[in-house]
Design a protein around this motif. Structure first.
Motif, PDB file in Angstrom:
ATOM      1  N   PHE A   1     -10.934  -2.463   1.418  1.00  0.00           N
ATOM      2  CA  PHE A   1     -10.318  -2.475   0.096  1.00  0.00           C
ATOM      3  C   PHE A   1     -10.748  -3.758  -0.580  1.00  0.00           C
TER       4      PHE A   1
ATOM      5  N   TYR B   1       1.934   2.414   3.489  1.00  0.00           N
ATOM      6  CA  TYR B   1       1.006   2.469   4.616  1.00  0.00           C
ATOM      7  C   TYR B   1       0.909   1.053   5.378  1.00  0.00           C
TER       8      TYR B   1
ATOM      9  N   ARG C   1       0.531  12.991  11.373  1.00  0.00           N
ATOM     10  CA  ARG C   1      -0.931  13.052  10.383  1.00  0.00           C
ATOM     11  C   ARG C   1      -1.417  11.337  11.129  1.00  0.00           C
TER      12      ARG C   1
ATOM     13  N   ASP D   1       0.872  -1.293  -0.018  1.00  0.00           N
ATOM     14  CA  ASP D   1       0.043   0.131  -0.033  1.00  0.00           C
ATOM     15  C   ASP D   1       0.938   1.215   0.028  1.00  0.00           C
TER      16      ASP D   1
HETATM   17  C1  GLC Z   1      -5.429   5.770   4.803  1.00  0.00           C
HETATM   18  C2  GLC Z   1      -4.436   6.090   3.749  1.00  0.00           C
HETATM   19  C3  GLC Z   1      -4.493   5.384   2.518  1.00  0.00           C
HETATM   20  C4  GLC Z   1      -4.146   4.065   2.802  1.00  0.00           C
HETATM   21  C5  GLC Z   1      -5.154   3.583   4.100  1.00  0.00           C
HETATM   22  C6  GLC Z   1      -4.661   2.291   4.801  1.00  0.00           C
HETATM   23  O1  GLC Z   1      -6.835   6.077   4.418  1.00  0.00           O
HETATM   24  O2  GLC Z   1      -4.585   7.721   3.436  1.00  0.00           O
HETATM   25  O3  GLC Z   1      -3.576   5.913   1.517  1.00  0.00           O
HETATM   26  O4  GLC Z   1      -4.255   3.114   1.920  1.00  0.00           O
HETATM   27  O5  GLC Z   1      -5.082   4.374   5.046  1.00  0.00           O
HETATM   28  O6  GLC Z   1      -3.406   2.486   5.785  1.00  0.00           O
END
Ligand code: GLC
Length: 594
Positions: free
Chosen positions: A195, A109, A248, A106
């Motif tokens: 997802f 992430y 963030r 990801d």
């Molecule tokens: C948040 C991020 C996104 C990521 C998801 C899982 O929404 O902005 O890009 O895929 O979290 O970590």
């Protein structure tokens, strides 16, 4: 509305073929603030008036910002190379999407080590150099912190998955399947991942399922286990000690789930992945998360330097948003994102008026944070544009972002009018969301294309033969170099607004008061000046028609005469009367009230 519902309603708009050229007026007042090619210094932050209250925070998607070593992928040294540009633009802080070691399923992430830098982005030493170089230019560095999940390659998960009795088994959410079925087809409940498909993955070694709100490779940490909080808070300290200005917090409302794992109620319709829609109330925005936020805030507040906690908070309404600040106690996040304003996704003056007022009046005096663009959503250019007036509309969005009282968050390229450029063939898609969702949801590659610096090869982003995502075709005309040289460009519009916001006390502090509140076509407000500082009037025509507005009835707020600070459209450059003002299509008029 939950952000994932938002994703499902992504708009696949036709990319505009041409831009509407506007004549833009920069009156002398603004010119003199910017003519030496450098921004004026900010007013000093104080204990009661921290820097982030007035900041413009600029999101950098590191893979796509600047490649310094010709691999076709952006990196930390690349960001250092572009700091002068960011200083010129006038931003106060950068938020860098995750740069930690990661299998990149990801794109960062999915973290496999919270206390290092992925070699493709550089090293810890490069990171330290970036923080120092940014500081020299008055720019702070904010990290992305992913607390909900790790990568399945993180040592914590590898241990946890190794046996049912491992000491880290309880760090993740493991559960037996529903009795009666045959694994892997009997997950503990019906929850679907953001997802796509089941949120449970069967693990043959230990014969149980683990829970993942996002990809299979992103197992959720178990925040009901205090050892998880201790370990994750430790990683937060690691970066605070290194001098970052804050975090963030990624997908933060997803930290807790219903411990009984009750089935989610189904909602009408099928999503882009072919799953039945369902209510997310059992796995999103559970009240337990607020205890973690309070403890985190109390830890971060012990550090000097006004560190900031920002939340990725897609929430249904302003009342929910207020809870993320800790309401009147102000003891949770400093800046949960208000995505109610930026993601209205249509130029509706009534809705904007309502939501900006909500942020002004319904969050217990906390500081709003507005955002129109990020790496997960179709760019605002495409979401709000009509294919003809896109640039004029982008000026309106920038004006809302930068002239309201809110802290402003921008996404790289927003200042240029970068567009979402979707892949046209499934085999080109990099974001797994797009692979699973194709063709209904083409994923997020389109808003992550390389930054457009100039009109040379790869838009100046990289010297590589091929870049990780292709550069958008419009880079030849839409790039920093071209727009920087054109005083009337969208880039310079942003820069002028940032300069005004930085130096004008009324734009820094003044209360926002809506005017002409039943007008469905024109959004107007006053930022109220304090003693010795004139109020500022902001007027935006949300339609393609000429609109006539008058403000001379409101003597208490609007004294007799106006003088233009910034306007799109020649006709407003010398407007002084507050009566019968003719606003051309999509015009913006910002005036000082004497
Ligand atoms: C948040 C991020 C996104 C990521 C998801 C899982 O929404 O902005 O890009 O895929 O979290 O970590």
């Amino acid at each position: 509305m939950c952000r994932y519902t938002e994703w499902l309603s992504r708009i696949g708009r036709t990319i505009p073929f041409f831009l509407l050229t506007l004549s833009l007026i920069t009156p002398p007042a603004v010119q003199s603030q910017t003519k030496h090619n450098g921004q004026k210094p900010r007013s000093q932050a104080s204990e009661s008036d921290p820097w982030w209250k007035h900041a413009v925070i600029y999101e950098i998607y590191p893979r796509s910002f600047q490649d310094s070593n010709g691999e076709g992928i952006g990196d930390l040294n690349g960001i250092v190379q572009r700091l002068d540009y960011l200083q010129w633009l006038g931003i106060d802080a950068i938020w860098i999407s995750p740069i930690y070691p990661s299998p990149q399923v990801d794109f960062g992430y999915d973290i496999s080590d919270y206390e290092n830098v992925d070699p493709q982005y550089g090293s810890l030493a490069d990171f330290d150099r970036l923080v120092t170089a940014a500081k020299q230019r008055g720019i702070r560095v904010i990290m992305d912190m992913v607390m909900n999940h790790t990568s399945d390659k993180h040592p914590w998960f590898i241990e946890s998955a190794s046996s049912r009795t491992n000491s880290k088994r309880g760090w993740y959410i493991w559960h037996d399947g529903k009795p009666g079925g045959v694994p892997p087809n009997n997950p503990p409940n019906n929850w679907t991942s953001n997802f796509g498909h089941s949120a449970w993955q069967y693990d043959k070694t230990t014969g149980q399922y683990y829970y993942h709100r996002f990809y299979i490779q992103q197992p959720d940490l178990n925040w009901r286990n205090s050892a998880v909080e201790k370990a994750v808070f430790g990683t937060v300290r690691f970066w605070l000690d290194r001098g970052v200005a804050g975090f963030r917090l990624d997908a933060i409302p997803t930290l807790f789930e219903d411990p009984k794992l009750t089935d989610a109620s189904e909602l009408p319709g099928i999503n882009a992945y072919g799953d039945r829609n369902q209510s997310s109330t059992l796995y999103e925005n559970l009240p337990e998360v607020h205890g973690v936020m309070r403890r985190l805030r109390s830890m971060v507040d012990k550090y000097s330097g006004q560190r900031v906690l920002i939340g990725e908070t897609y929430l249904p309404n302003v009342q929910e948003l207020d809870k993320w600040y800790g309401g009147a106690k102000h003891d949770e996040l400093n800046l949960p994102m208000d995505l109610q304003v930026g993601f209205i996704n249509k130029l509706d003056a009534t809705l904007f008026r309502q939501r900006i007022s909500d942020a002004e009046t319904k969050i217990n005096g906390n500081q709003p944070l507005f955002v129109f663009d990020n790496h997960d959503n179709v760019r605002s250019w495409n979401r709000y544009g009509d294919g003809v007036n896109d640039e004029a509309i982008a000026r309106i969005l920038a004006t809302i972002l930068l002239t309201t009282r809110s802290t402003a968050m921008m996404y790289y390229g927003e200042e240029l009018g970068m567009t979402t450029t979707q892949p046209t063939r499934k085999e080109d898609v990099k974001d797994p969301v797009g692979i699973t969702g194709w063709p209904q949801d083409k994923g997020r590659d389109g808003e992550r294309t390389p930054m457009q610096w100039d009109d040379t090869k790869n838009a100046g982003f990289s010297t590589a033969q091929t870049t990780w995502l292709p550069v958008a075709a419009d880079y030849v005309t839409k790039n920093v170099k071209t727009e920087r040289d054109n005083p009337e460009s969208l880039l310079n519009w942003h820069r002028k607004l940032i300069a005004m916001r930085r130096t004008n006390p009324t734009l820094r502090e003044g209360e926002t008061i809506m005017l002409d509140t039943t007008n469905p076509s024109v959004l107007s407000y006053v930022r109220k000046g304090g003693t010795g500082h004139p109020s500022i009037l902001v007027v935006m025509n949300f339609t393609g028609n000429t609109e006539i507005v008058s403000f001379d009835g409101q003597k208490d707020l609007i004294p007799g005469k106006a003088s233009t600070l910034l306007a799109s459209g020649i006709s407003l450059a010398h407007q002084t009367s507050l009566n019968g003002i003719a606003l051309p299509a999509y015009a913006v008029w910002i005036a000082s009230l004497e």
